[in-house]
Design an enzyme around this catalytic site. Structure first.
Site, PDB file in Angstrom:
ATOM      1  N   GLU B  50       0.812  -1.222   0.000  1.00  0.00           N
ATOM      2  CA  GLU B  50       0.000   0.000   0.000  1.00  0.00           C
ATOM      3  C   GLU B  50       0.845   1.271   0.000  1.00  0.00           C
ATOM      4  O   GLU B  50       0.394   2.319  -0.453  1.00  0.00           O
ATOM      5  CB  GLU B  50      -0.970   0.006   1.183  1.00  0.00           C
ATOM      6  N   PHE B 112     -11.155  -6.947  14.599  1.00  0.00           N
ATOM      7  CA  PHE B 112     -10.110  -7.435  13.700  1.00  0.00           C
ATOM      8  C   PHE B 112      -9.774  -6.374  12.659  1.00  0.00           C
ATOM      9  O   PHE B 112     -10.649  -5.836  11.998  1.00  0.00           O
ATOM     10  CB  PHE B 112     -10.574  -8.729  13.010  1.00  0.00           C
ATOM     11  N   GLN B 113      -8.524  -6.066  12.525  1.00  0.00           N
ATOM     12  CA  GLN B 113      -7.999  -5.071  11.576  1.00  0.00           C
ATOM     13  C   GLN B 113      -8.614  -3.689  11.782  1.00  0.00           C
ATOM     14  O   GLN B 113      -8.816  -2.942  10.835  1.00  0.00           O
ATOM     15  CB  GLN B 113      -8.182  -5.546  10.137  1.00  0.00           C
ATOM     16  N   LYS B 162     -17.266  -0.369   6.668  1.00  0.00           N
ATOM     17  CA  LYS B 162     -17.730  -1.413   5.753  1.00  0.00           C
ATOM     18  C   LYS B 162     -19.243  -1.330   5.571  1.00  0.00           C
ATOM     19  O   LYS B 162     -19.753  -1.464   4.451  1.00  0.00           O
ATOM     20  CB  LYS B 162     -17.327  -2.787   6.310  1.00  0.00           C
ATOM     21  N   MET B 475      24.452   8.113   0.772  1.00  0.00           N
ATOM     22  CA  MET B 475      24.390   9.426   1.409  1.00  0.00           C
ATOM     23  C   MET B 475      24.725   9.325   2.890  1.00  0.00           C
ATOM     24  O   MET B 475      25.372  10.205   3.463  1.00  0.00           O
ATOM     25  CB  MET B 475      23.008  10.051   1.205  1.00  0.00           C
TER      26      MET B 475
END
Ligand SMILES: Cc1ncc(C[n+]2csc(CCOP(=O)(O)OP(=O)(O)O)c2C)c(N)n1
Lengths: 188, 606
Positions: B50, B112-113, B162, B475
């Protein structure tokens, strides 16, 4: 450093207080007190900030508040004729010997006794934050058991129209830059 | 028309003109993915992480000027977006992120999540929304696009439960128009300020324009060049300002700041007026604020009032859209030439010009600067977008690739996000399918998001990837070399065989180890139909010069050593002593590991 009072009108939507406090925390602004409550307009809440800050920092706070999408307007009351009030509740110890003295102080400060038992008094006091600080101070010798203050709310006197532009639309050379900025820790 | 929340989401995106979205599915966003099948006009790019989706949306936005869209599920999907959102926030890139959230009744139960995504992203978004009812979706999306793209652009996130996606509501696009009484995208500075600004410009003897990304956002290149031409004012750009002013413009001195041109930083310190246009005095361009441009008055033009006096106190602040501000200011500016000032700058520039590395003999070493300069030569005649990652290669690209067009360089400036380049380039390619897109990336940053090669393969898009492979986190190694006595803790880095890696993804991989092969390989890659990954094995311990150490005075630059192979052509100025603490460096310490038996670095070192 001086005290600055800012009023922010915000949309009364979930999370708005979180946005304001998150801003204050993220930008490392120092807030003396912050109060929030309803206003005459439905759907609009009013926040009163008191900042102990330089003029420069106070302006940055104000400009940043404007940047929040839910902030409708910010007023600077610092240099305007304004009323500032705070409420305090003080629970103070009393004995038969001191009770009269404390009641006399209540009288002098135009405070009110709101609860009494054999060993304590609960006193309600309103006024400027300075007055409440003073009241606390004079009660200290008797034994302050608990003290709570609401934080200041403020309102401009008269009916002068209030500004609705961030302060830096007209720039002022900030005489004092916060010295921390110059020493920012830098990393790769 | 009654639609499910999921359908409303797509209806809104179609109406916002979206034809491509970058995303990754999961439970809490599944209803929306299910509805996607009914909207063939929107192409969904399945990313591999993502973070990649947000960088792609960002790259898309930076390449096109339109709003990029990224989609993820709740919890881990959304938290994976955080880096990309913060990157877009720092560089004012307009993206809209849509995340699924657990059902509205499960919120707050550690379902959940479940993650408090609006809480997590609050300080790194321009604004965000939690939507729990299908009827609120349309307005949230409409406002999000408006907020993301207007004023100072930035990322907006919409977290949609949802059940809000599943339930139906009346869809009325007209009624969804933004209602944002507190949102002020822009301001109009008072007329008195314009007069004061013009006065400062008209009396200045050593004025300098600091050109930032705001010029690009406002589309004000012509106005800035007109100001420069009218009043004879030299221009220097920030990293994100590269391309905004053509590199070939006679007024363009080059980049300012930590790895900016020495004469530019000197000019900043000598100037009596800085005209800062759409830039924000980041610490990477100012160095020590206590000694920054003390001789100069400052005019600051920016759309964001919170930038005024934030880092540098200014004499005149013109808050507003740059193009409008300059259009109003220009008639008050008197013609001037500032010959003396130009002579001073040109004298500095004369012996320090780094540009023509092409003229140098091939010493058998492959330097990143050569690779990038040859890449520029091979691609400059074509419409090319270069997307860089973060590190030494990013600075060399800024120094050795000459950008003539706005939006021809895309890079993570403010956040400095390694792993940005490859996914951002994918987004840029979707925004500009007809342009040639080149990724210039270090071997470190490439490994952070190289999984997106699979996205490239699945989407069958053509990008060219130039890995500047120095087997170091270059760097950071440079900082260790300068400031930590060459203790190379955790900077030597291995990687896979990048040629084989490309091949494993079904792409073409090539390795280049000699200067003579660079141009031919670049040409071949351009001609190849699919994506080509080129592993440029460059000098391992090369250094980006010049350099202003973090927090040092802008004038205290560490300059290129005199006998450097990449030395400025002609008589180089004497090696300037770095600040005292840097001078006390011990003798060279061998790096922990050398991969191949390549000749030792020929760089003259202290
Ligand atoms: C996500 C992230 N982690 C760490 C850093 C710190 N950092 C800045 S540059 C750099 C090294 C980059 O190495 P590489 O990608 O190989 O490029 P090079 O500098 O060698 O060109 C690191 C680790 C960063 N900018 N971003």
């Amino acid at each position: 450093m001086a005290k600055h009072t800012r009023i922010a009108y915000v949309e009364d939507v979930p999370g708005v207080l979180n946005r304001v406090t998150s801003l204050v925390r993220r930008r490392n602004f120092n807030i003396d007190s912050l109060t929030v409550g309803r206003t005459e307009q439905p759907g609009v809440s009013r926040l009163t900030f008191v900042l102990e800050a330089s003029e420069h920092a106070a302006r940055l706070v104000e400009a940043n508040l404007y940047k929040l999408v839910n902030v409708l307007r910010v007023d600077d009351l610092t240099h305007k004729p304004a009323l500032t009030r705070e409420l305090g509740l003080v629970k103070v110890k009393v004995t038969p010997e001191t009770r009269a003295q404390v009641l006399q102080l209540v009288e002098v400060f135009r405070a009110r006794v709101v609860d009494v038992d054999e060993a304590t008094l609960v006193i309600e006091v309103t006024g400027t934050p300075e007055k409440i600080g003073k009241f606390d101070l004079v009660l200290r010798p008797y034994g302050v058991v608990e003290l709570v203050r609401t934080g200041a709310v403020a309102m401009a006197r008269g009916h002068e129209p209030l500004s609705s532009n961030p302060p830096l639309v007209r720039a002022e050379v900030a005489a004092e830059m916060p010295s921390e900025t110059a020493d920012l820790a830098m990393s790769v | 028309m009654k639609l499910t929340g999921a359908e409303i989401i797509w209806e809104c995106l179609v109406r916002e003109g979206v034809d491509v979205v970058f995303g990754y599915p999961g439970g809490a966003i599944l209803p929306t993915y299910d509805a996607l099948t009914k909207y063939p006009q929107i192409h969904h790019v399945l990313v591999r992480h993502e973070q990649g989706a947000t960088h792609m949306a960002d790259g898309y936005a930076r390449a096109s000027g339109k709003v990029g869209v990224a989609i993820a599920t709740s919890g881990p999907g959304a938290t994976n977006m955080v880096t990309g959102i913060a990157t877009a926030m720092m560089d004012s890139s307009p993206i809209v992120c849509l995340t699924g959230q657990v059902g509205s009744r499960a919120i707050g139960t550690d379902a959940f999540q479940e993650t408090d995504v609006t809480g997590v992203t609050l300080p790194i978004t321009k604004h965000n929304y939690l939507v729990t009812k299908p009827g609120d979706i349309a307005r949230a999306i409409c406002e999000a696009f408006y907020i993301a793209a207007s004023g100072r652009p930035g990322p907006v996130l919409i977290d949609i439960t949802k059940d809000a996606q599943q339930m139906a509501a009346e869809f009325d696009w007209a009624a969804a128009a933004p209602r944002l009484p507190g949102y002020r995208p822009s301001y109009q500075a008072p007329a008195t300020e314009f007069a004061r600004a013009a006065e400062l410009i008209n009396v200045a003897r050593r004025p300098l324009i600091l050109a930032g990304q705001g010029i690009l956002k406002s589309g004000a290149t012509a106005e800035v060049l007109q100001l420069a031409a009218t009043a004879g004012i030299p221009i220097t750009t920030t990293l994100l300002g590269i391309g905004v002013i053509p590199a070939s413009s006679e007024f363009n001195l080059g980049m300012m700041g930590m790895h900016g041109e020495a004469w530019v930083n000197q000019a900043i310190q000598q100037a009596d007026l800085l005209i800062a246009l759409g830039m924000r005095f980041d610490d990477r361009v100012t160095g020590n604020l206590k000694t920054y441009a003390l001789n100069a008055k400052k005019i600051h033009v920016d759309i964001d009032p919170t930038e005024m006096n934030k880092n540098v106190p200014v004499d005149v602040a013109l808050v507003g859209d740059l193009r409008g501000v300059l259009a109003q200011l220009l008639p008050q500016v008197r013609p001037a030439e500032h010959r003396e000032w130009w002579a001073t700058i040109n004298a500095e520039r004369g012996d320090a010009a780094v540009r023509d590395v092409q003229a140098l003999p091939d010493s058998g070493h492959l330097y990143a600067a050569h690779v990038i300069n040859d890449l520029w030569r091979a691609t400059k005649a074509h419409d090319t977008v270069v997307v860089t990652d973060v590190g030494q290669h990013q600075m060399w690209e800024a120094q050795y690739y000459r950008h003539e067009q706005p939006r021809s360089l895309i890079t993570s400036g403010g956040l400095g996000t390694m792993g940005f380049a490859l996914p951002a380039a994918i987004g840029a390619k979707f925004a500009c399918p007809d342009k040639e897109v080149w990724v210039v990336v270090g071997d470190g940053g490439f490994q952070m998001t190289s999984c997106e090669l699979a996205t490239i393969a699945q989407e069958k898009i053509k990008i060219n990837v130039a890995i500047i492979n120095n087997a170091f986190l270059g760097m950071v190694r440079q900082w260790q070399e300068f400031f930590y006595e060459k203790r190379y803790a955790a900077t030597p880095l291995t990687g896979p065989d990048f040629v084989k890696l490309a091949e494993a993804y079904g792409l073409k991989g090539v390795r280049v180890t000699a200067r003579a092969e660079v141009t031919g390989t670049v040409e071949d890659a351009r001609a190849h139909g699919g994506t080509v990954v080129i592993d440029f094995r460059v000098e391992q311990e090369d250094t980006v010069f010049p350099m202003v150490p973090a927090g040092a005075d802008l004038a205290d630059m560490i300059r290129r050593p005199k006998r450097d192979v990449l030395a400025e052509t002609g008589a180089d100025r004497e090696w300037q002593m770095p600040p005292a603490e840097l001078a006390a460096r011990p003798a060279a310490v061998k790096p922990a590991r050398r991969k191949t038996a390549r000749p030792p670095a020929a760089l003259a070192r202290l």
